[in-house]
Scaffold this motif. Structure first.
Motif, PDB file in Angstrom:
ATOM      1  N   LYS A  10      10.429  -5.812 -21.397  1.00 26.32           N
ATOM      2  CA  LYS A  10      11.367  -6.172 -20.330  1.00 26.32           C
ATOM      3  C   LYS A  10      10.661  -6.379 -18.992  1.00 26.32           C
ATOM      4  CE  LYS A  10      14.859  -3.025 -22.263  1.00 26.32           C
ATOM      5  NZ  LYS A  10      15.668  -1.826 -21.923  1.00 26.32           N
ATOM      6  N   TYR A  11       9.407  -5.942 -18.917  1.00 22.64           N
ATOM      7  CA  TYR A  11       8.709  -5.923 -17.636  1.00 22.64           C
ATOM      8  C   TYR A  11       7.518  -6.877 -17.633  1.00 22.64           C
ATOM      9  CZ  TYR A  11      11.685  -1.857 -17.136  1.00 22.64           C
ATOM     10  OH  TYR A  11      12.782  -1.034 -17.092  1.00 22.64           O
ATOM     11  N   ALA A  12       6.840  -6.933 -16.505  1.00 21.10           N
ATOM     12  CA  ALA A  12       5.743  -7.895 -16.371  1.00 21.10           C
ATOM     13  C   ALA A  12       4.520  -7.277 -15.704  1.00 21.10           C
ATOM     14  CB  ALA A  12       6.201  -9.114 -15.572  1.00 21.10           C
ATOM     15  N   GLY A  13       4.242  -6.029 -16.013  1.00 22.43           N
ATOM     16  CA  GLY A  13       3.071  -5.380 -15.441  1.00 22.43           C
ATOM     17  C   GLY A  13       3.325  -4.886 -14.028  1.00 22.43           C
ATOM     18  N   PHE A  14       2.332  -4.206 -13.477  1.00 17.83           N
ATOM     19  CA  PHE A  14       2.475  -3.674 -12.122  1.00 17.83           C
ATOM     20  C   PHE A  14       1.105  -3.502 -11.488  1.00 17.83           C
ATOM     21  CE2 PHE A  14       2.665  -0.232 -15.224  1.00 17.83           C
ATOM     22  CZ  PHE A  14       1.743   0.689 -14.763  1.00 17.83           C
ATOM     23  N   ARG A  15       1.106  -3.223 -10.210  1.00 18.06           N
ATOM     24  CA  ARG A  15      -0.113  -3.120  -9.418  1.00 18.06           C
ATOM     25  C   ARG A  15      -0.188  -1.725  -8.799  1.00 18.06           C
ATOM     26  NH1 ARG A  15      -3.799  -6.747  -7.775  1.00 18.06           N
ATOM     27  NH2 ARG A  15      -4.670  -6.708  -5.675  1.00 18.06           N
ATOM     28  N   VAL A  16      -1.393  -1.151  -8.781  1.00 17.76           N
ATOM     29  CA  VAL A  16      -1.586   0.208  -8.274  1.00 17.76           C
ATOM     30  C   VAL A  16      -2.741   0.217  -7.279  1.00 17.76           C
ATOM     31  CG1 VAL A  16      -2.199   2.596  -8.870  1.00 17.76           C
ATOM     32  CG2 VAL A  16      -0.744   1.259 -10.418  1.00 17.76           C
ATOM     33  N   ARG A  17      -2.543   0.937  -6.194  1.00 22.37           N
ATOM     34  CA  ARG A  17      -3.610   1.149  -5.208  1.00 22.37           C
ATOM     35  C   ARG A  17      -4.123   2.576  -5.349  1.00 22.37           C
ATOM     36  NH1 ARG A  17      -3.066   3.120   0.125  1.00 22.37           N
ATOM     37  NH2 ARG A  17      -0.800   2.885  -0.095  1.00 22.37           N
ATOM     38  N   PHE A  18      -5.418   2.718  -5.589  1.00 23.52           N
ATOM     39  CA  PHE A  18      -6.061   4.023  -5.614  1.00 23.52           C
ATOM     40  C   PHE A  18      -6.673   4.277  -4.243  1.00 23.52           C
ATOM     41  CE2 PHE A  18      -7.214   5.204 -10.311  1.00 23.52           C
ATOM     42  CZ  PHE A  18      -5.872   5.468 -10.557  1.00 23.52           C
ATOM     43  N   SER A  19      -6.114   5.227  -3.533  1.00 26.46           N
ATOM     44  CA  SER A  19      -6.546   5.464  -2.152  1.00 26.46           C
ATOM     45  C   SER A  19      -6.577   6.953  -1.851  1.00 26.46           C
ATOM     46  CB  SER A  19      -5.591   4.762  -1.179  1.00 26.46           C
ATOM     47  OG  SER A  19      -5.955   5.001   0.163  1.00 26.46           O
ATOM     48  N   GLY A  20      -7.763   7.469  -1.585  1.00 24.66           N
ATOM     49  CA  GLY A  20      -7.901   8.868  -1.214  1.00 24.66           C
ATOM     50  C   GLY A  20      -7.780   9.804  -2.394  1.00 24.66           C
ATOM     51  N   ILE A  21      -7.939  11.080  -2.098  1.00 24.53           N
ATOM     52  CA  ILE A  21      -7.865  12.106  -3.133  1.00 24.53           C
ATOM     53  C   ILE A  21      -6.906  13.209  -2.719  1.00 24.53           C
ATOM     54  CG2 ILE A  21     -10.196  11.713  -4.001  1.00 24.53           C
ATOM     55  CD1 ILE A  21     -10.993  14.305  -2.427  1.00 24.53           C
ATOM     56  N   THR A  22      -6.482  13.974  -3.706  1.00 25.48           N
ATOM     57  CA  THR A  22      -5.777  15.217  -3.461  1.00 25.48           C
ATOM     58  C   THR A  22      -6.322  16.220  -4.474  1.00 25.48           C
ATOM     59  OG1 THR A  22      -3.617  16.247  -3.093  1.00 25.48           O
ATOM     60  CG2 THR A  22      -3.804  14.733  -4.969  1.00 25.48           C
ATOM     61  N   ALA A  23      -5.775  17.415  -4.485  1.00 26.29           N
ATOM     62  CA  ALA A  23      -6.337  18.445  -5.354  1.00 26.29           C
ATOM     63  C   ALA A  23      -5.284  19.487  -5.666  1.00 26.29           C
ATOM     64  CB  ALA A  23      -7.550  19.101  -4.682  1.00 26.29           C
ATOM     65  N   SER A  24      -5.604  20.295  -6.659  1.00 27.73           N
ATOM     66  CA  SER A  24      -4.841  21.519  -6.933  1.00 27.73           C
ATOM     67  C   SER A  24      -5.872  22.623  -7.096  1.00 27.73           C
ATOM     68  CB  SER A  24      -3.999  21.358  -8.201  1.00 27.73           C
ATOM     69  OG  SER A  24      -4.828  21.432  -9.350  1.00 27.73           O
ATOM     70  N   SER A  25      -5.429  23.804  -7.418  1.00 25.88           N
ATOM     71  CA  SER A  25      -6.373  24.910  -7.587  1.00 25.88           C
ATOM     72  C   SER A  25      -7.287  24.707  -8.787  1.00 25.88           C
ATOM     73  CB  SER A  25      -5.613  26.225  -7.735  1.00 25.88           C
ATOM     74  OG  SER A  25      -4.721  26.150  -8.837  1.00 25.88           O
ATOM     75  N   PHE A  52      -0.930   4.804  -5.854  1.00 26.05           N
ATOM     76  CA  PHE A  52       0.301   4.351  -5.219  1.00 26.05           C
ATOM     77  C   PHE A  52       0.758   3.041  -5.872  1.00 26.05           C
ATOM     78  CE2 PHE A  52      -2.057   6.804  -2.095  1.00 26.05           C
ATOM     79  CZ  PHE A  52      -1.089   7.635  -1.546  1.00 26.05           C
ATOM     80  N   PRO A  53       1.815   3.076  -6.682  1.00 20.89           N
ATOM     81  CA  PRO A  53       2.340   1.828  -7.239  1.00 20.89           C
ATOM     82  C   PRO A  53       2.800   0.911  -6.110  1.00 20.89           C
ATOM     83  CG  PRO A  53       3.260   3.729  -8.371  1.00 20.89           C
ATOM     84  CD  PRO A  53       2.558   4.250  -7.163  1.00 20.89           C
ATOM     85  N   MET A  54       2.566  -0.384  -6.277  1.00 18.22           N
ATOM     86  CA  MET A  54       2.886  -1.344  -5.224  1.00 18.22           C
ATOM     87  C   MET A  54       4.336  -1.808  -5.265  1.00 18.22           C
ATOM     88  SD  MET A  54      -0.041  -1.365  -3.728  1.00 18.22           S
ATOM     89  CE  MET A  54      -0.165  -2.791  -2.648  1.00 18.22           C
ATOM     90  N   ASP A  55       5.053  -1.460  -6.339  1.00 18.10           N
ATOM     91  CA  ASP A  55       6.479  -1.770  -6.418  1.00 18.10           C
ATOM     92  C   ASP A  55       7.143  -0.721  -7.308  1.00 18.10           C
ATOM     93  OD1 ASP A  55       6.024  -2.499  -9.107  1.00 18.10           O
ATOM     94  OD2 ASP A  55       5.830  -4.628  -8.613  1.00 18.10           O
ATOM     95  N   ASP A  56       8.375  -0.970  -7.724  1.00 16.95           N
ATOM     96  CA  ASP A  56       9.132   0.025  -8.484  1.00 16.95           C
ATOM     97  C   ASP A  56       9.019  -0.126 -10.004  1.00 16.95           C
ATOM     98  OD1 ASP A  56      10.093   1.146  -6.114  1.00 16.95           O
ATOM     99  OD2 ASP A  56      11.798  -0.238  -6.035  1.00 16.95           O
ATOM    100  N   THR A  57       8.119  -1.003 -10.469  1.00 18.09           N
ATOM    101  CA  THR A  57       8.048  -1.281 -11.902  1.00 18.09           C
ATOM    102  C   THR A  57       7.672  -0.050 -12.719  1.00 18.09           C
ATOM    103  OG1 THR A  57       7.454  -3.593 -11.453  1.00 18.09           O
ATOM    104  CG2 THR A  57       6.994  -2.752 -13.665  1.00 18.09           C
TER     105      THR A  57
END
Length: 228
Positions: free
Chosen positions: A109-124, A132-137
């Motif tokens: 039903k869908y047509a793929g999506f675009r993702v931005r990899f920016s920065g890092i985060t962490a847990s213990s 960050f997805p570029m849309d709601d797909t």
């Protein structure tokens, strides 16, 4: 969900813990007795993004070589954990084709999506690249799959652990006590806003996998392609 705020909250909480020496270590990473297996729908970042991730991993490895750094072949983005890993699960307990057919009905039903990899985060327990997805797909695919499986009689554990809404990739897991924790966290800080690149997701993979998505312990059950 405000992903930026969510990732920042994770980062602040992790750093507060790091300052107190609160790291969680995973003793099962090298254990041959770890039989946890599951099936997961994943996407993979581009080779360009993976090379940017490698730049960070190489820098951190120099300080803490005993931690677990994901090989580039294993780096992935979880679209949805269909059956979360548990001890003793095997493909013989399900009919994989039934899962493949249901996922294919959703994905087409869908047509793929675009993702931005920016920065890092962490847990213990780990370090993650922020996605960050570029849309709601991606969110739409996840919700569609949730409905599909929750209204079926197929074994699944969707949302049992947590309801996935992020688009991150875990790239480091803490394995043993850090030798240089202060220096390691300082070097992490250098990648907090690092640009790992933006990429198109034109294929998803349904895989039988272990807890760490190791290539040697994974089996591709089916790829799902979109026209690029």
């Amino acid at each position: 969900m405000n992903l930026e705020a969510h990732y920042q909250q994770m980062w602040l909480a992790a750093n507060e813990g790091f300052a107190k020496g609160l790291f969680e270590y995973d003793p099962l990473i090298d254990s041959p007795a770890d039989t946890r297996r599951g099936i997961t729908l994943i996407a993979r970042p581009s080779e360009e993004s993976k090379q940017q991730i490698r730049t960070m991993l190489d820098a951190l490895f120099l300080l803490e070589p005993q931690q677990y750094y994901y090989p580039l072949t294993d780096i992935h983005l979880t679209v949805l954990s269909i059956i979360s890993c548990y001890e003793g699960f095997s493909l013989s307990t399900i009919h994989p084709q039934e899962y493949i057919d249901r996922i294919r009905e959703v994905v087409k039903k869908y047509a793929g999506f675009r993702v931005r990899f920016s920065g890092i985060t962490a847990s213990s327990s780990c370090v993650l690249v922020q996605g960050f997805p570029m849309d709601d797909t991606l969110a739409a695919i996840r919700n569609d799959l949730r409905t599909t499986f929750k209204t079926s009689s197929l074994q699944h554990s969707i949302d049992k652990r947590y309801s996935i809404q992020t688009a991150h990739s875990t790239v480091i897991r803490f394995h043993v006590p850090l030798v240089q924790p202060v220096a390691f966290v300082e070097r992490l800080q250098a990648f907090y806003v690092y640009d790992f690149g933006t990429f198109d997701v034109n294929m998803l993979e349904l895989v039988f996998n272990d807890w760490y998505q190791r290539t040697e312990n994974s089996l591709l059950l089916a790829p799902f392609f979109w026209a690029s």
